[in-house]
Scaffold this active site. Structure first.
Site, PDB file in Angstrom:
ATOM      1  N   THR A  72      27.132  85.578  19.124  1.00 41.55           N
ATOM      2  CA  THR A  72      27.232  84.813  20.429  1.00 41.55           C
ATOM      3  C   THR A  72      28.439  84.962  21.049  1.00 41.55           C
ATOM      4  OG1 THR A  72      25.623  82.964  19.445  1.00 41.55           O
ATOM      5  CG2 THR A  72      27.314  82.379  21.184  1.00 41.55           C
ATOM      6  N   ASN A 151      14.648  89.315  18.884  1.00 43.63           N
ATOM      7  CA  ASN A 151      14.677  88.247  17.673  1.00 43.63           C
ATOM      8  C   ASN A 151      13.583  87.537  17.401  1.00 43.63           C
ATOM      9  OD1 ASN A 151      16.003  87.524  20.288  1.00 43.63           O
ATOM     10  ND2 ASN A 151      15.991  85.442  19.240  1.00 43.63           N
ATOM     11  N   GLN A 179      19.895  92.054  15.725  1.00 40.85           N
ATOM     12  CA  GLN A 179      18.799  91.984  14.942  1.00 40.85           C
ATOM     13  C   GLN A 179      18.405  93.487  14.353  1.00 40.85           C
ATOM     14  OE1 GLN A 179      16.685  89.438  13.632  1.00 40.85           O
ATOM     15  NE2 GLN A 179      17.715  87.906  14.839  1.00 40.85           N
ATOM     16  N   SER A 199      25.854  91.266  14.165  1.00 33.17           N
ATOM     17  CA  SER A 199      26.538  89.945  13.530  1.00 33.17           C
ATOM     18  C   SER A 199      26.272  90.028  11.972  1.00 33.17           C
ATOM     19  CB  SER A 199      25.356  88.774  14.007  1.00 33.17           C
ATOM     20  OG  SER A 199      25.532  87.506  13.281  1.00 33.17           O
ATOM     21  N   HIS A 201      25.889  87.755   9.525  1.00 39.53           N
ATOM     22  CA  HIS A 201      24.776  86.684   8.853  1.00 39.53           C
ATOM     23  C   HIS A 201      23.471  87.164   8.862  1.00 39.53           C
ATOM     24  CE1 HIS A 201      22.883  83.978  11.791  1.00 39.53           C
ATOM     25  NE2 HIS A 201      24.000  84.376  12.741  1.00 39.53           N
ATOM     26  N   THR A 237      43.603  83.929  14.382  1.00 41.85           N
ATOM     27  CA  THR A 237      43.846  84.599  13.109  1.00 41.85           C
ATOM     28  C   THR A 237      42.558  85.054  12.417  1.00 41.85           C
ATOM     29  OG1 THR A 237      45.552  83.043  12.806  1.00 41.85           O
ATOM     30  CG2 THR A 237      44.822  83.889  10.773  1.00 41.85           C
ATOM     31  N   CYS A 324      17.232  79.281  17.825  1.00 40.97           N
ATOM     32  CA  CYS A 324      17.918  78.444  18.813  1.00 40.97           C
ATOM     33  C   CYS A 324      16.738  77.538  19.854  1.00 40.97           C
ATOM     34  CB  CYS A 324      18.759  79.273  19.873  1.00 40.97           C
ATOM     35  SG  CYS A 324      19.915  80.097  18.807  1.00 40.97           S
TER      36      CYS A 324
HETATM   37  C1  LIG Z   1      19.325  88.778  19.169  1.00 39.65           C
HETATM   38  C2  LIG Z   1      20.249  87.939  18.850  1.00 39.65           C
HETATM   39  N1  LIG Z   1      21.480  87.608  19.681  1.00 39.65           N
HETATM   40  C3  LIG Z   1      22.280  86.971  19.239  1.00 39.65           C
HETATM   41  C4  LIG Z   1      22.487  85.973  18.125  1.00 39.65           C
HETATM   42  C5  LIG Z   1      23.230  84.875  17.918  1.00 39.65           C
HETATM   43  O1  LIG Z   1      23.855  85.306  16.808  1.00 39.65           O
HETATM   44  P1  LIG Z   1      24.882  84.449  15.781  1.00 39.65           P
HETATM   45  O2  LIG Z   1      24.321  83.544  15.003  1.00 39.65           O
HETATM   46  O3  LIG Z   1      25.701  85.439  15.211  1.00 39.65           O
HETATM   47  O4  LIG Z   1      25.756  83.956  17.211  1.00 39.65           O
HETATM   48  C6  LIG Z   1      21.233  85.994  17.291  1.00 39.65           C
HETATM   49  C7  LIG Z   1      20.783  85.171  16.417  1.00 39.65           C
HETATM   50  O5  LIG Z   1      19.738  84.278  16.468  1.00 39.65           O
HETATM   51  C8  LIG Z   1      20.060  86.864  17.658  1.00 39.65           C
HETATM   52  O6  LIG Z   1      18.969  87.265  17.149  1.00 39.65           O
END
Ligand SMILES: Cc1ncc(COP(=O)(O)O)c(C=O)c1O
Length: 390
Positions: A72, A151, A179, A199, A201, A237, A324
């Site tokens: 994000t 996603n 993704q 990302s 996670h 930091t 989301c």
């Molecule tokens: C394609 C995509 N972009 C952005 C994000 C946001 O990721 P983060 O949770 O690391 O902010 C996600 C997570 O759902 C995602 O699938």
């Protein structure tokens, strides 16, 4: 009751090997990477090692990786940073209609500040047509941002072709690879991208770490001002333990991708074939050009939230759409963009597979799901006023 996690697109468990790599960086090697003394330099070394691993994994240079807290944040930095840094060149930004909310909302916020946004349509599979990108570029265009793989529906976009067009037109090109990173090999040079988001996670790394690849020479403004970390582009930091875990997770994905991708693809295709045998079930997204772990289908006369809740009662965790948008109870804009009617979008289910998914788990899902669908359809309020067409 057994628990079956089938929501790997929302997030993944941290790989134990990544956890082990992170542990020293909490209490033992805790120095601030900006400090000049031993503790600081020890941390700085680990930071730069992690940066090198991640840079190598996408064929980038060390100085082209900026660590952030999440995809994000990376996407916000890509859109707003390019917009603010290139105001003298133009005010037009192009995105697709299947972007993640953090791209859509960043674009909306830029629109309020006077930028012009074009949202490109997609076809019934969720594919962006590179010719549409070419046609949409004007003299005022400063950035094109197209998601690498959706996603929600898993469709993989023709990034290399779009990148080539942007390169020829002299327009910056960003892709959100949150993704795809860790599942599809990424080469920022082959793909002709100037900026790329990933990302931690989503790839069995910890939450709280992301990256933005920024090609050397790209003009971009920071969003966070302060101590000047990350080449002045992202003051804060450094969250070193998370970054070390992110790099370890990426290394593992890269090593295991050759085996893991065909394994997941096989499981995915078997699951899709079985689901399509259920009456009134259709596939969302591209049948072939899709993420190895993504299944997204819709069922006639079924309400997605009820489906997810009923599956949860049987210990199975899936999603209606993206993590989301699934709390909003509004039809997913991505599913509407591929031409689904609101009722159809509401009846959609995303099943995302991962490292721990087994055929046994899929068999359990396939045993439970038809019974749940039958039960939901029996009480469906749509059944009498909505005609299902093949
Ligand atoms: C394609 C995509 N972009 C952005 C994000 C946001 O990721 P983060 O949770 O690391 O902010 C996600 C997570 O759902 C995602 O699938």
């Amino acid at each position: 009751m057994k628990k079956v996690y089938l929501d790997y697109a929302a997030t993944t468990p941290v790989d134990k090997r990544a956890v082990r790599a992170m542990i020293p960086y909490f209490a033992e090697k805790f120095g601030n990477t900006m400090s000049l003394h031993f503790f600081g330099q020890e941390s700085k070394l680990a930071l730069e090692n992690s940066r090198q691993i991640l840079a190598d994994s996408i064929n980038a240079d060390l100085n082209e990786i900026i660590f952030t807290s999440s995809a994000t944040e990376s996407n916000n930095l890509a859109l707003k940073g390019i917009a603010f840094g290139n105001k003298n060149k133009g005010n037009h930004i192009i995105i697709s209609s299947i972007e993640h909310p953090c791209i859509v909302e960043s674009a909306k916020s830029l629109k309020k500040q006077g930028f012009e946004i074009t949202e490109l349509p997609v076809d019934k599979y969720g594919m962006v047509n590179p010719e549409d990108v070419e046609k949409a570029i004007t003299e005022k265009t400063i950035l094109v941002s197209i998601i690498h793989a959706s996603n929600e529906i898993g469709t993989v976009e023709p990034i290399e072709e779009i990148g080539k067009i942007c390169k020829e037109k002299g327009v910056y090109f960003h892709t959100d690879a949150s993704q795809s990173f860790g599942k599809i090999p990424i080469d920022v040079n082959k793909m002709n991208v100037d900026l790329l988001t990933a990302s931690s996670h989503k790839i069995y790394g910890p939450k709280g770490a992301g990256l933005l690849y920024i090609r050397d020479g790209v003009k971009i403004e920071p969003l966070l001002h302060g101590g000047g970390q990350e080449n002045g582009l992202r003051s804060s930091t450094i969250n070193l333990a998370a970054i070390v875990g992110f790099a370890k997770a990426a290394e593992i994905c890269e090593k295991e991708m050759k085996k893991e991708t065909p394994r997941l693809t096989k499981l995915r295709d078997k699951l899709i074939r079985s689901l399509l045998k259920i009456e009134g079930c259709k596939l969302n997204g591209h049948p072939k050009k899709r993420l190895s772990n993504n299944v997204n289908v819709w069922f006639s006369f079924v309400e997605g939230e009820s489906l997810v809740m009923q599956l949860d009662l049987h210990g199975i965790s899936c999603s209606t759409g993206s993590a989301c948008s699934s709390i909003k109870l509004e039809p997913s804009p991505v599913l509407l963009a591929i031409g689904l009617k609101p009722q159809e979008a509401h009846g959609s289910l995303r099943i995302s597979l991962g490292r721990q998914t087994t055929q046994k788990e899929i068999n359990y899902l396939l045993k439970v799901l038809p019974k749940i669908i039958k039960k939901i359809r029996a009480i469906s309020p749509f059944k009498n006023n909505y005609e299902y067409k093949e």
